[in-house]
Design a protein around this motif. Structure first.
Motif, PDB file in Angstrom:
ATOM      1  N   ASN A 110       0.812  -1.220   0.000  1.00 30.44           N
ATOM      2  CA  ASN A 110       0.000   0.000   0.000  1.00 30.44           C
ATOM      3  C   ASN A 110       0.843   1.266   0.000  1.00 30.44           C
ATOM      4  OD1 ASN A 110      -2.938  -0.844   0.210  1.00 30.44           O
ATOM      5  ND2 ASN A 110      -2.052  -2.053   1.858  1.00 30.44           N
ATOM      6  N   LEU A 165      -4.448   3.902   2.754  1.00 26.23           N
ATOM      7  CA  LEU A 165      -4.557   2.600   2.093  1.00 26.23           C
ATOM      8  C   LEU A 165      -4.358   1.460   3.083  1.00 26.23           C
ATOM      9  CD1 LEU A 165      -2.604   3.266  -1.228  1.00 26.23           C
ATOM     10  CD2 LEU A 165      -5.081   3.349  -0.831  1.00 26.23           C
ATOM     11  N   ARG A 219      -4.053   5.123  -5.006  1.00 24.12           N
ATOM     12  CA  ARG A 219      -3.165   4.158  -5.666  1.00 24.12           C
ATOM     13  C   ARG A 219      -2.698   4.664  -7.019  1.00 24.12           C
ATOM     14  NH1 ARG A 219      -3.058  -0.656  -3.150  1.00 24.12           N
ATOM     15  NH2 ARG A 219      -4.739  -1.078  -1.657  1.00 24.12           N
ATOM     16  N   SER A 230       4.889  -1.201  -5.866  1.00 23.73           N
ATOM     17  CA  SER A 230       4.342  -1.826  -4.658  1.00 23.73           C
ATOM     18  C   SER A 230       4.414  -3.347  -4.745  1.00 23.73           C
ATOM     19  CB  SER A 230       2.882  -1.402  -4.447  1.00 23.73           C
ATOM     20  OG  SER A 230       2.076  -1.830  -5.526  1.00 23.73           O
TER      21      SER A 230
END
Length: 606
Positions: free
Chosen positions: A131, A137, A199, A209
């Protein structure tokens, strides 16, 4: 999945009890004639399926004939890992981004993908990395997992880990906490869209990520750190400080207190309220100004990395600070009302089981210390640390299993009734440990050794009510007094007998500061002579939704009665006002008990 759920409901409607073994048998029966293992049913999918049908297909759900009582019994069967909320709240752990550390301890892991001392294989760290270390997140993904396991998420304790909190820039610290609150305040339907928008921003900044990509990116720097060619701080500065995407993110990772306090106000009435906020730091980093800052963030507990009180051992392990710094940090933190959670590490370089036991007994017995909670875990050898060289030359070695278990068992038996040992291991995977304890059930082994000793145990976690029911008429209220260097403490507890043992259903920590200490530090402290402090109120049992009832100890009025008894004790001792270090999400509760907002606390005249 529906057929399995209907099997369970049929038995419950007949009045049958379904334990873990019975449920496993039902699952096996449904899977017997299914050759494709990928199509086998599993308990972990029951609750998400049930929740999805109830929310997305209400007509189908109504056809199952579920009333409130039946639903309560059903959820008790299909909920995953019920102990997760047995303490009365759901805990969410989040990790700050990698950042240079102000210390370089001998034993401390140097994973350049993580904040100092953390490893990328640890569960919370994996979640953080997936995240982008973004607080919004991380909270969103954890909320989703808790809901899918069937846990209430209306009362949340936030634990912020990542080394020394004050090492990070002030704007980042405020932003990080603001985003934690924002993630809890946003309605679920909005939060999903907001999470995807966040994101996309990180992806636009070309911040990876994916674990494999991150490992490849960090491999060269990690090798240099492991071989001692460069330091952790230098590697992290290159990986993140020189990365265009992370530099771009840093420009936006800042906020003001006004923005944070707006989220605080929303959280007072939100569906998911913060009932505790925890940060971690080092003793020598604690000052009155920094405590005032984290209190304004909404913090209620500090985790303090003590590790040892033996100054020779601290020096041997290149650990900054000393027992005097620990004593000062505890005194200030207690005067500010914080719960004090000390980290202690057994088997450091230069230590022996005998010195560790003496060190622990000093921590819990010396009035200069006496923490409320302890994280007590053994040192483990991790590649890339300076301890590897000591292991190779034979100047450090891990304790044997029996030796370690005996030491920890003796520590448990030495723990007073107002102290809780929260953990005995770190979430370090066995493959990362070169030498030392690799058993994840270490605590069970220690508790078995304690049981064999046939000696009484006062430690809180050992006595917690957990998921058991509480009968109000069986509860007794008692007060355990103890002294610290600069305050008289009172530990108020509701207890009951269960299976021949004492169980604790709720407690309150009352602090009565010494007038001379308050006068001496008048320019530093946010309290005055004559002020008492409630540092914690906690009721155990199965977590109940806000304004709902529970089969555990929650919502029986135990907290209110603890508060009233604490006020009576303080009044009779000559104190004129009672402060409470309330969490943001509990402010309304204390207002209903006669407390008013007053600076960093809520206050009631006595």
């Amino acid at each position: 999945m529906e057929a399995l759920l209907l099997d369970i409901l049929a038995l419950l409607k007949q009045g049958e009890a379904i334990d873990a073994a019975k449920l496993a048998a039902l699952v096996r029966t449904r899977n017997e004639n299914v050759a494709d293992v990928s199509k086998h049913l599993a308990k972990k999918r029951l609750f998400p399926f049930y929740l999805r049908v109830k929310t997305e297909d209400p007509a189908r759900w109504l056809g199952w004939g579920i009333d409130p009582d039946l639903e309560k019994r059903l959820l008790a069967v299909i909920q995953m890992k019920p102990r997760r909320t047995a303490s009365g709240v759901a805990t969410i752990t989040v990790i700050t981004k990698p950042w240079p550390c102000g210390s370089d301890c001998l034993y401390c892991p140097n994973d350049v993908r993580m904040p100092k001392s953390y490893l990328s294989d640890e569960p919370a760290c994996q979640r953080a990395e997936r995240n982008f270390f973004d607080p919004y997140l991380q909270v969103s993904s954890r909320l989703r997992a808790l809901r899918e396991m069937g846990h209430p998420t209306d009362k949340i304790e936030l634990i912020v880990l990542g080394g020394t909190w004050c090492d990070y820039p002030e704007g980042y610290r405020i932003w990080f906490v603001r985003e934690l609150f924002r993630a809890l305040n946003d309605p679920l339907e909005r939060a999903a869209g907001e999470a995807e928008r966040i994101r996309e921003r990180y992806r636009g900044w070309e911040i990876p990520s994916d674990a494999e990509a991150l490992a490849r990116n960090a491999e060269a720097e990690q090798d240099r750190v492991t071989s001692r060619e460069t330091t952790y701080n230098q590697a992290v500065s290159r990986l993140y400080g020189e990365h265009a995407g992370w530099r771009r993110a840093a420009l936006e990772q800042t906020a003001t207190f006004a923005e944070l306090e707006a989220q605080h106000e929303l959280n007072e009435r939100a569906d998911r309220r913060v009932v505790g906020l925890v940060i971690e730091t080092r003793p020598e980093s604690i000052t009155a100004d920094r405590l005032a800052h984290i209190r304004r963030l909404g913090c209620t507990k500090v985790q303090i990395g003590v590790q040892s009180l033996d100054e020779a051992i601290l020096r041997e392990n290149n650990r900054a600070g000393d027992a005097t710094a620990v004593a000062r940090s505890f005194a200030l933190a207690r005067a500010f009302g914080f719960k004090i959670h000390a980290h202690m590490m057994a088997n450091l370089c230069g230590a022996t089981p005998e010195s560790d036991l003496a060190d622990y007994r000093r921590l819990v017995g010396d009035p200069a210390f006496r923490p409320d909670e302890v994280k007590l875990y053994p040192c483990a050898l991790v590649d890339g640390t300076a301890l590897v060289e000591r292991f190779a030359e034979g100047t450090w070695s891990p304790y044997g299993e029996d030796e370690l278990i005996e030491l920890l068992a003796r520590c448990v038996l030495a723990t007073p009734p107002y102290t809780r040992i929260s953990r005995m291991i770190r979430d370090i995977s066995a493959r990362d440990i070169m030498a030392g304890n690799k058993k994840t059930n270490l605590r069970q082994l220690v508790e078995a050794a304690v049981a064999r000793s046939d000696k009484p145990v006062d430690e809180i976690r050992y006595r917690e009510l957990s998921t058991a029911d509480a009968a109000p008429e069986t509860l007794e209220l008692s007060v355990f007094p103890y002294e610290t260097a600069h305050a008289d403490e009172r530990f108020l507890q509701w207890t009951m007998r269960s299976d021949g043992a004492e169980k604790i259903a709720g407690f309150l920590r009352l602090s009565l500061p010494h007038a001379d200490f308050v006068r001496e530090h008048a320019s530093e402290l946010p309290v005055s002579v004559g002020d008492a402090m409630i540092r914690e109120v906690h009721v155990y049992g199965k977590a109940a939704q806000l304004h709902d009832t529970s089969t555990g100890a929650q919502h029986l009025g135990l907290g209110r009665r603890l508060v009233e008894e604490a006020c009576a004790i303080a009044r009779s001792a000559g104190y004129r006002r009672m402060n409470v270090i309330s969490a943001v999400g509990t402010r309304g509760y204390y207002r209903n008990l006669g407390f008013s907002d007053c600076g960093l606390y809520q206050r009631r005249n006595l």
